[in-house]
Design an enzyme around this catalytic site. Structure first.
Site, short mmCIF file in Angstrom:
data_model
loop_
_atom_site.label_atom_id
_atom_site.label_comp_id
_atom_site.label_asym_id
_atom_site.label_seq_id
_atom_site.Cartn_x
_atom_site.Cartn_y
_atom_site.Cartn_z
N HIS A 1 -30.01 1.14 50.80
CA HIS A 1 -29.55 0.13 49.83
C HIS A 1 -29.35 -1.22 50.49
CE1 HIS A 1 -29.00 1.46 45.76
NE2 HIS A 1 -28.47 2.60 46.14
N GLU B 1 -17.43 6.51 47.06
CA GLU B 1 -18.12 6.17 45.81
C GLU B 1 -18.91 7.40 45.33
OE1 GLU B 1 -21.53 3.02 44.22
OE2 GLU B 1 -21.34 3.46 46.35
N HIS B 2 -19.77 7.91 46.19
CA HIS B 2 -20.54 9.13 45.90
C HIS B 2 -20.06 10.23 46.84
CE1 HIS B 2 -23.33 5.69 45.05
NE2 HIS B 2 -23.51 6.37 43.92
N ASP C 1 -28.13 8.40 40.30
CA ASP C 1 -28.57 7.01 40.30
C ASP C 1 -29.54 6.72 39.16
OD1 ASP C 1 -27.10 5.99 42.35
OD2 ASP C 1 -28.71 5.96 43.83
N HIS D 1 15.52 -9.45 16.65
CA HIS D 1 14.88 -8.14 16.55
C HIS D 1 15.72 -7.21 15.66
CE1 HIS D 1 12.35 -9.47 19.84
NE2 HIS D 1 11.71 -8.32 19.88
N GLN E 1 -28.82 6.37 50.55
CA GLN E 1 -27.81 5.33 50.41
C GLN E 1 -27.94 4.27 51.49
OE1 GLN E 1 -25.22 4.69 47.90
NE2 GLN E 1 -26.96 5.81 47.07
#
Length: 430
Positions: free
Chosen positions: A258, A322-323, A356, A415, A255
Site C-alpha cells: 500500500h 486495522e486488519h 478490501d 424548566h 498490506q
C-alpha cells in the site's frame, strides 16, 4: 523484517509503535491551505491542484461525457468484478438496517428513536500510485442505502487532468451525485467550506495520506464530521503451525505494498513458522511490481514470537490493528476474546484482500490504534439517530412532579414552570 522473541509487556508500546511522522509541519501547511480555500474558493483549489498535481484546467467537475468515455474504456471482466463486489457490499450493508425503536417508558410517555440520513456527504478517494476505486464502492453504496441526498466525490487528477476510469465507473454505478478532480488538502478544504464548484458537506469519508488525515481532523474544527482519523494501512496476523506460510506471507505483502508507511506484523507461537514466513516474503516480494514500496514497509514491520495464545491476545489488543487475521488451531479463542480490531479475517482461506474488495464488509477502517475506540465505516456512519417523544395528559401527570423537583434542585425555575403550568391546566380542566 525485525524478529523479536518473547518481548516483555513493558516494551510492547515501543515495539508496536507505528512508523508515522510528526504532524507539526504538516499541520502548519494544512492550516495555511484551509485559510486560503475558505477565502478564495475555486481559485485557491486550482492553485494547489497545479502545485501538487502539476495540472491546470478551468473546470474541476467531471462531465457526463467524461463518465461515458470512462465506462467504454473499462474491460468487461473488471466491470463484472466491480458489479459482484457492489452486490455483496449492498447485501451486507442492507442487512444493517434497523427498525424504529419505540417504548412507553411510563404510562402516557412515549419515546422512540429513528435513523435519518446525513443529507450531504463527501467521499475522498485517493488516486496516486493506487487509484482506489474499491473505496468508492465501500463509501457510496452505504451512502445510497442510507438515503444521503448529496454524495460528493473528490479524487486527485493524473498528470493529464483525468480521474482513473475505474473510479468514474464505480462512482456512476453507485449513484455519486457530483465528481470533482481535486485531491489532497485542498479537496478536504473545499468540502469543508464549499466553493463555487465544490459543495459544502456535513461529513467527510475516506482514506488518504498524512496530509489528508490531518486535513480531515482540521475539518472537524469547522463543524464538519469525519468517519475516523485514519492513517496508513496496517495488518496484524496471529498464526501457529496450522497456518500456511505462503498464505501468511502473501497477506503481509498485500498490506505492505500500500505504501512505505504501511505496517505489517506477525505474532506467532511458532518459531518455525516465523522463519518459514520470512523466507516466503523474500521469495514473493521479488516478483511484485510495487517491490520498492513493499520493501520499505517491510523494513518497519515485525515478526514477534510469544509463548502462548494468552500473551498473543494481550499484545494484539494493545496494538489494536486495522486488519486482524487469525490462522490458529484455536481460532475461537481469538474470535471470542479480541477487543480491539477494525476488521477480523478468520482461517487460512480468508485473505485480507477479500475484505478490501468483494466479501461485503467495509474496508474503511480505523488505523493507528483507533480500533480501540472507533468502528469501521458501516451503514450507521451515514445516518444519525433522532429521538422523539410524545406525552399525554396522563403521562405528564405521572412524571411531572419528578421533573419539578429535579429542575428546582438545579435552580432552573423556568424548566419547573413549563411543567407546573401544564399540571395546573389539567387540574383546572384547562
Amino acid at each position: 523484517m525485525n524478529k523479536i522473541y518473547n518481548p516483555k509487556p513493558e516494551i510492547w508500546s515501543e515495539i508496536l509503535k507505528r512508523p508515522t511522522k510528526t504532524i507539526d509541519d504538516i499541520e502548519l501547511t494544512v492550516k495555511e491551505i484551509f485559510r486560503e480555500v475558505e477565502k478564495k474558493g475555486d481559485e485557491a483549489v486550482s492553485k494547489y491542484t497545479s502545485l501538487f498535481d502539476s495540472v491546470k484546467f478551468e473546470n474541476i467537475e467531471v462531465s457526463s461525457l467524461e463518465i461515458e468515455q470512462a465506462i467504454v474504456t473499462i474491460p468487461e471482466d473488471l466491470k463484472s468484478a466491480i458489479q459482484l463486489a457492489k452486490s455483496n457490499i449492498e447485501k451486507f450493508h442492507l442487512a444493517q438496517k434497523t427498525t424504529k425503536v419505540e417504548v412507553e417508558t411510563t404510562e402516557g410517555v412515549y419515546c422512540w428513536q429513528e435513523k435519518r440520513p446525513i443529507q450531504k456527504v463527501g467521499l475522498y478517494i485517493p488516486g496516486g500510485t493506487a487509484p482506489l476505486f474499491s473505496t468508492v464502492l465501500m463509501l457510496a453504496v452505504p451512502a445510497n442505502i442510507a438515503g444521503c441526498k448529496e454524495i460528493v466525490l473528490c479524487s486527485p487528477p493524473d498528470k493529464n487532468g483525468n480521474i482513473n476510469p475505474a473510479i468514474l465507473y464505480a462512482a456512476n454505478l453507485c449513484g455519486v451525485t457530483k465528481i470533482l478532480k481535486v485531491g489532497g488538502i485542498q479537496g478536504i478544504a473545499g468540502m469543508t467550506f464549499g466553493t463555487e464548484t465544490i459543495p459544502k458537506v456535513y461529513k467527510i469519508f475516506g482514506p488518504g495520506n498524512q496530509f489528508v488525515t490531518v486535513a480531515k481532523q482540521l475539518a472537524t474544527q469547522f463543524g464538519v464530521a469525519i468517519d475516523m482519523p485514519a492513517g496508513p494501512s496496517e495488518l496484524l496476523i496471529v498464526a501457529d503451525n496450522s497456518a500456511i506460510p505462503a498464505f501468511i506471507a502473501s497477506d503481509l505483502l498485500s498490506q505492505a505494498e500500500h505504501g512505505i508507511d504501511s505496517q505489517v506484523i506477525l505474532v506467532s507461537t511458532s518459531k518455525i513458522l516465523i522463519d518459514e514466513v520470512e523466507k516466503e516474503i523474500q521469495t514473493q516480494i521479488a516478483d511484485l511490481p510495487r517491490k520498492n514500496i513493499a520493501e520499505k514497509a517491510i523494513a518497519n514491520s515485525k515478526l514477534i514470537y510469544v509463548e502462548n495464545n494468552k500473551i498473543a491476545l494481550e499484545l494484539i489488543d494493545e496494538y489494536g490493528p486495522e486488519h486482524f487475521i487469525i490462522c490458529t488451531k484455536d481460532e475461537d479463542y481469538f474470535v471470542n476474546n479480541i477487543g480491539n480490531a477494525g476488521s477480523v479475517f478468520i482461517g487460512n482461506y480468508t485473505p485480507e484482500s477479500a475484505g478490501d474488495y468483494a466479501s461485503g464488509t467495509n474496508h474503511t477502517l480505523p488505523t493507528n490504534g483507533y480500533a480501540k475506540n472507533y468502528s469501521g465505516v458501516n451503514l450507521d456512519s451515514f445516518t444519525k439517530s433522532m429521538t422523539f417523544q410524545k406525552i399525554s395528559e396522563k403521562g405528564i401527570q405521572n412524571i411531572g412532579k419528578a421533573i419539578e423537583i429535579m429542575a428546582e434542585a438545579e435552580g432552573l425555575q423556568a424548566h419547573k414552570n413549563a411543567v407546573t403550568l401544564r399540571l395546573k391546566a389539567i387540574e383546572n380542566g384547562k
